[in-house]
Design a protein around this motif. Structure first.
Motif, PDB file in Angstrom:
ATOM      1  N   ASN A   1       0.829  -1.200   0.000  1.00  0.00           N
ATOM      2  CA  ASN A   1       0.000   0.000   0.000  1.00  0.00           C
ATOM      3  C   ASN A   1       0.870   1.259   0.000  1.00  0.00           C
ATOM      4  N   VAL A   2       0.242   2.419   0.211  1.00  0.00           N
ATOM      5  CA  VAL A   2       0.927   3.710   0.109  1.00  0.00           C
ATOM      6  C   VAL A   2       1.531   4.081   1.461  1.00  0.00           C
TER       7      VAL A   2
ATOM      8  N   SER B   1       4.361   3.457  -3.322  1.00  0.00           N
ATOM      9  CA  SER B   1       3.080   2.758  -3.366  1.00  0.00           C
ATOM     10  C   SER B   1       3.201   1.524  -4.240  1.00  0.00           C
TER      11      SER B   1
ATOM     12  N   ASP C   1      -1.442   8.122  -4.877  1.00  0.00           N
ATOM     13  CA  ASP C   1      -0.927   7.640  -6.159  1.00  0.00           C
ATOM     14  C   ASP C   1      -1.948   7.861  -7.271  1.00  0.00           C
TER      15      ASP C   1
END
Length: 434
Positions: free
Chosen positions: A322-323, A348, A404
């Motif tokens: 994930n980010v 990300s 993102d």
């Protein structure tokens, strides 16, 4: 060799490649132990005759730092200004990236081990492929084998990609959200970006005789068996869909322009861009190829989300990361009461980072940071800068959040799961201005 294949032979002046002279210098200086160093003439003779793979195998079978950290099982030095020890693992200190370039230097790249780093001789190492997903290769027959030299002779590719432990940020479930989870209590230092060179896994699967019916592959490392609470679970292995294996997965033998160090998978490891760290099997020794789904403890017992809101068997196996964002600052950093520029990095697994926002008042207000790496393709990270004039001495909390190009962003809190995976919330970074 197939028509069109280009063997990897390092060329002088090519960024990221190794000339014979450079190979000799780096291997001799960084990896050959005292009393076992190759002469330049011997290195070049092996490179031209027995092969570069044999030369590297001879040079690195007994690493120079083999006895530096016996308590952790990690080969390379772990100076306290670069790492936070985490049992058999080592977390990078984010302040160690300040002033560094885009790539994470090998000497400060985090280490995630289930057990001790194994010492493998490249001269005798073989990659074995077997299973019902290969033409004429049922499990009971002899596997298809590739030597280190075979891989060096195949068409090489280079990618720049981050690798991140799935539990990176796990410690913030407790410290920020008051939730107890199990596993290594990482902050944000279980991530690194490197330039990886090797052979596309798709090319090796094709040579081994991949069938259209193949569904999953199961790479397995050559580290020792992992024992959890008295139960022997065997060597670390994690299934990977054939579709991902054929897309962008690399069998890497170089890291940042030099042979893989022992702690990072020598002689060969998988690099699986954007996916959870456990998919990037180190010290890979064999790969099962099957025409039906494959399973191991690392996609059933671990690396799923368990807890309230999930079924008893957990979520589907985790894939993409994930980010996240991190400041290139020590935790509780002392900062001067004058104008300055804050530095950080965001990444990300779901897309290219397109914006980063920073708050210097604990989340009250947000302003855009200046991105330095707009060209990044989404497999690495983006460096950013943010000018700050502290409003006075005392304690402050710095926050950074990235978004993102898929719209994925960092929330204020992370959804809870009992194993503490995928903490992606905005981290509150404490500093003291004086």
């Amino acid at each position: 060799m197939r028509t069109g294949d280009t063997p990897h032979r390092p060329q002088p002046g090519h960024d990221g490649d190794l000339t014979d002279e450079a190979t000799y210098q780096r291997v001799r200086a960084a990896q050959a132990p005292a009393g076992h160093a190759l002469s330049r003439r011997g290195m070049l003779r092996l490179s031209a005759g027995a092969g570069l793979g044999a030369a590297l195998g001879a040079a690195v079978q007994r690493p120079a730092f083999a006895d530096t950290a016996p308590a952790t099982g990690i080969v390379k030095p772990l100076p306290p200004d670069l790492f936070i020890p985490q049992g058999t693992n080592a977390e990078m200190r984010w302040e160690a990236m300040r002033g560094q370039g885009y790539l994470t230097p090998v000497d400060r790249f985090f280490v995630r081990n289930h057990i001790a780093t194994p010492r493998i001789d490249a001269r005798t190492w073989r990659l074995k492929l077997w299973g019902t997903g290969l033409h004429g290769a049922p499990p009971e027959e002899r596997p298809v084998e590739f030597s280190y030299e075979d891989l060096l002779g195949m068409r090489a590719e280079t990618i720049t990609s981050f690798i991140e432990c799935t539990g990176n940020g796990r410690g913030f479930y407790a410290s920020q959200q008051g939730q107890q989870v199990s596993g290594t209590s990482w902050k944000l230092g279980a991530v690194g970006v490197a330039r990886w060179r090797g052979v596309p896994l798709s090319a090796v699967l094709e040579r081994a005789g991949l069938t259209p019916e193949a569904v999953d592959i199961l790479p397995r490392g050559l580290d020792a068996d992992f024992v959890d609470k008295g139960e022997n679970l065997g060597r670390v292995r994690r299934p990977l869909p054939v579709a991902k294996a054929l897309k962008d997965v690399l069998l890497a033998y170089e890291m940042n322009g030099a042979p893989l160090p022992p702690d990072h998978g020598f002689p060969v490891r998988l690099v699986v861009p954007s996916w959870v760290g456990v998919a990037n099997i180190k010290w890979v020794g064999d790969i099962q190829v099957a025409d039906e789904p494959l399973f191991s403890p690392w996609n059933t017992r671990y690396y799923r989300l368990f807890g309230p809101g999930y079924p008893p068997e957990g979520s589907a196996p985790l894939t993409r990361m994930n980010v996240k964002s991190a400041f290139e600052l020590p935790w509780d950093a002392p900062l001067p009461a004058r104008p300055q520029v804050l530095h950080g990095r965001s990444w990300s697994g779901t897309g290219r980072v397109k914006k980063v926002e920073v708050s210097v008042d604990g989340g009250g207000t947000w302003r855009h940071a200046r991105l330095r790496d707009r060209h990044a393709d989404g497999r690495g990270w983006v460096r950013w800068e943010f000018p700050w004039r502290p409003d006075g001495p005392g304690a402050h909390e710095l926050l950074a959040r990235a978004t993102d190009d898929t719209g994925a962003s960092q929330p204020s809190t992370a959804p809870y799961n009992t194993l503490g995976y995928l903490f992606g919330a905005v981290v509150r970074h404490p500093v003291t201005v004086s």
